[in-house]
Design an enzyme around this catalytic site. Structure first.
Site, PDB file in Angstrom:
ATOM      1  N   PHE A 137       0.821  -1.135   0.009  1.00 60.97           N
ATOM      2  CA  PHE A 137       0.102  -0.102   0.044  1.00 60.97           C
ATOM      3  C   PHE A 137       0.995   1.051  -0.004  1.00 60.97           C
ATOM      4  CE2 PHE A 137      -1.817  -3.612   2.460  1.00 60.97           C
ATOM      5  CZ  PHE A 137      -2.731  -3.997   1.753  1.00 60.97           C
TER       6      PHE A 137
ATOM      7  N   GLY B 283       6.094  -1.669  10.599  1.00 64.67           N
ATOM      8  CA  GLY B 283       5.235  -1.950   9.598  1.00 64.67           C
ATOM      9  C   GLY B 283       5.813  -2.234   8.158  1.00 64.67           C
TER      10      GLY B 283
ATOM     11  N   ASP C  23       8.118  -5.614  12.374  1.00 63.00           N
ATOM     12  CA  ASP C  23       6.871  -6.071  12.338  1.00 63.00           C
ATOM     13  C   ASP C  23       6.504  -7.266  12.816  1.00 63.00           C
ATOM     14  OD1 ASP C  23       4.261  -6.997  10.885  1.00 63.00           O
ATOM     15  OD2 ASP C  23       4.918  -5.337   9.297  1.00 63.00           O
TER      16      ASP C  23
ATOM     17  N   GLY D  83      -0.137  -9.286  10.352  1.00 65.57           N
ATOM     18  CA  GLY D  83      -0.636  -8.537   9.807  1.00 65.57           C
ATOM     19  C   GLY D  83      -1.613  -7.532  10.728  1.00 65.57           C
TER      20      GLY D  83
ATOM     21  N   ASP E 237       4.124   3.216  10.052  1.00 67.46           N
ATOM     22  CA  ASP E 237       3.029   2.568   9.209  1.00 67.46           C
ATOM     23  C   ASP E 237       2.702   1.090   9.544  1.00 67.46           C
ATOM     24  OD1 ASP E 237       1.204   2.602   6.735  1.00 67.46           O
ATOM     25  OD2 ASP E 237       2.980   1.801   5.374  1.00 67.46           O
TER      26      ASP E 237
ATOM     27  N   HIS F 230      -3.231   0.568  12.241  1.00 57.68           N
ATOM     28  CA  HIS F 230      -3.719   1.990  11.844  1.00 57.68           C
ATOM     29  C   HIS F 230      -4.719   2.263  12.841  1.00 57.68           C
ATOM     30  CE1 HIS F 230      -0.877   1.951   8.573  1.00 57.68           C
ATOM     31  NE2 HIS F 230      -1.649   2.794   8.031  1.00 57.68           N
TER      32      HIS F 230
HETATM   33 MG    MG Z   1       0.263   2.641   4.751  1.00 56.99          MG
END
Ligand code: MG
Length: 217
Positions: free
Chosen positions: A26, A54, A79, A83, A149, A152
């Site tokens: 993304f 992330g 990370d 997910g 990132d 969220h």
């Molecule tokens: Mg992003």
């Protein structure tokens, strides 16, 4: 500014082009280029690492890793590889192909590691498989650059901000992805982190799409 057309950015990202085109993630090209530009021009002691929270399958890491390699800096990419909330089954960004059939958990580590290997970034990117807050509690170095990132959701986003921004050195950069002023375009937490930083000792230096980069005074 159109960062992807700057010669410095083009030269840096050229070797990553085929992988950037095929890696799922993304990160729009214009925003990735702005991210690379920010790290390339960070101009701090090279011993100060950059940190990405992330990684997912490594798309943004290709942009940051290319810039880190070019400027001889290390990038720590953190990370848990299970997910974010928005990647889980039933959510908008769920991809069933990355669910491990034994554990039934999302597992992006294999794909991420393969991306780093194909990009020849294994000597630049230090892969950390951990919850970012847990790792922050034992990581006691200053950092030159932070890219948030990760999850969220409100709790995760604020936790990343609170556990990592104090480590940014004076003059270092804070980048936040998915900052949408208009709530119709995206969730609130990244935008709230951005506002929070501006109320602290951060000053905006780059705004590209939903990417904001700020310098710490
Ligand atoms: Mg992003």
């Amino acid at each position: 500014m159109q960062y992807q057309y700057l010669q410095q950015v083009k030269d840096t990202l050229e070797p990553m082009k085929p992988l950037i085109e095929t890696t799922r993630g993304f990160m729009p090209t214009a925003e990735g280029a702005a991210l690379a530009y920010a790290l390339l021009n960070c101009q701090l002691d090279l011993k100060l690492p950059a940190v990405e929270i992330g990684s997912y399958m490594g798309l943004s890491t290709l942009y940051l890793g290319a810039a880190a390699r070019k400027s001889n800096r290390k990038l720590i990419s953190i990370d848990h590889h299970h997910g974010s909330e928005e990647n889980q089954a039933g959510w908008e960004h769920h991809d069933p192909s990355i669910v491990d059939y034994v554990s039934n958990n999302i597992d992006t580590l294999y794909a991420f590691r393969r991306t780093m290997n194909l990009a020849d970034l294994e000597r630049t990117v230090i892969i950390v498989v951990s919850d970012s807050k847990i790792f922050s509690s034992i990581f006691q170095c200053e950092i030159g650059f932070l890219f948030i990132d990760g999850g969220h959701g409100e709790i995760q986003a604020n936790s990343d901000f609170e556990s990592w921004t104090p480590k940014i050195t004076s003059g270092g950069l804070l980048a936040i992805h998915d900052v949408f002023e208009n709530p119709k375009l995206g969730g609130r937490p990244p935008y709230e982190l951005y506002l929070r930083a501006l109320q602290m000792n951060y000053r905006e230096v780059i705004s590209e799409g939903s990417l904001r980069v700020m310098r710490k005074n």
